[in-house]
Design a protein around this motif. Structure first.
Motif, short mmCIF file in Angstrom:
data_model
loop_
_atom_site.label_atom_id
_atom_site.label_comp_id
_atom_site.label_asym_id
_atom_site.label_seq_id
_atom_site.Cartn_x
_atom_site.Cartn_y
_atom_site.Cartn_z
N VAL A 1 0.83 -1.20 0.00
CA VAL A 1 0.00 0.00 0.00
C VAL A 1 0.87 1.25 0.00
O VAL A 1 0.61 2.21 -0.74
N CYS B 1 1.40 6.75 -6.83
CA CYS B 1 0.05 6.87 -7.39
C CYS B 1 -0.17 8.12 -8.23
O CYS B 1 -1.09 8.15 -9.06
N ALA C 1 -3.35 -0.99 -7.79
CA ALA C 1 -3.82 0.02 -6.84
C ALA C 1 -3.61 1.43 -7.37
O ALA C 1 -4.41 2.33 -7.08
N HIS D 1 -7.04 3.67 -7.35
CA HIS D 1 -7.24 4.65 -6.27
C HIS D 1 -8.08 5.84 -6.71
O HIS D 1 -8.58 6.59 -5.87
N PRO E 1 -12.78 0.06 -6.53
CA PRO E 1 -11.52 -0.70 -6.53
C PRO E 1 -11.78 -2.19 -6.36
O PRO E 1 -12.63 -2.59 -5.57
N ALA F 1 -5.59 -3.40 -1.76
CA ALA F 1 -4.65 -2.28 -1.74
C ALA F 1 -5.26 -1.07 -2.44
O ALA F 1 -5.11 0.07 -1.99
N GLY F 2 -5.95 -1.30 -3.55
CA GLY F 2 -6.60 -0.21 -4.26
C GLY F 2 -7.67 0.45 -3.43
O GLY F 2 -7.82 1.69 -3.43
#
Length: 214
Positions: free
Chosen positions: A53, A60, A96, A100, A111, A115-116
């Motif tokens: 994460v 991201c 992810a 996100h 998601p 993790a996403g």
């Protein structure tokens, strides 16, 4: 773009403004990374999951300074996933990065990975908490930072994944990442929680629940 390491792209985010009172996109990435780890821990994720994460959070927004997203902004996140895969990042991290941003519109896909979901919650709450802290609270039809949509996204993701952590604790953690200046955290936190409760009430009303039940 494929020849530029994503970590180098992250450094370029220092020159991209997120919001005048909230700093650069790089500043946002640092906050989101810390908040995402906190959320991951609250969900009971182990250390390997927390590391995934954190890595996804760090990367991201990297594709925002890529030439492809500069030309085609709607590909943000999508290209981040592609570049992460090309550069050897683990599949959960790459997924992810794209997820996100979800949901990107009303009724949009949520998601698919854990993790996403965690990263999406952290990113959305960072924006909501930051804007409330800066006094940028939606009024009437005015919602320039799409906070209502992001609040609905948080609620939808938490309901879909049956999240059991205390949202108030995550809001408090998020506000703490902005430093000591600004409005009193307790007052701001209460406004944020009322705002999110309003989004939940709206969703339940649309699903047919009676108002007194909501």
């Amino acid at each position: 773009d494929k020849g530029v390491p994503l970590d180098r792209q992250v450094e370029k985010l220092k020159n991209v403004l997120f919001q005048a009172q909230l700093g650069s996109v790089y500043d946002k990435v640092v906050r989101v990374q810390a908040l995402a780890r906190f959320v991951a821990q609250q969900t009971g994720g182990g250390e390997d999951f927390c590391r995934q994460v954190e890595r996804a959070a760090w990367l991201c927004k990297a594709d925002l300074v890529s030439q492809m997203v500069g030309e085609f902004p709607k590909l943000q996140g999508v290209m981040g996933r592609v570049y992460a895969g090309e550069q050897g990042e683990p599949p959960p991290v790459a997924a992810a990065i794209e997820e996100h941003y979800r949901p990107t519109a009303s009724g949009g896909a949520l998601p698919e990975t854990a993790a996403g979901a965690v990263l999406a919650i952290a990113d959305k709450l960072d924006t909501i908490c930051g804007c409330f802290r800066a006094g940028l609270i939606p009024t009437g039809a005015a919602d320039p930072y799409a906070l209502r949509r992001q609040g609905i996204g948080v609620v939808q993701i938490m309901r879909q994944r049956d999240c059991r952590f205390r949202l108030a604790a995550v809001v408090d953690r998020s506000l703490g990442l902005f430093g000591a200046d600004g409005p009193a955290p307790a007052d701001t936190a209460a406004k944020i929680m009322a705002f999110i409760e309003g989004r939940l009430a709206s969703i339940l009303g649309e699903e047919g629940f009676a108002r007194d039940t909501v």
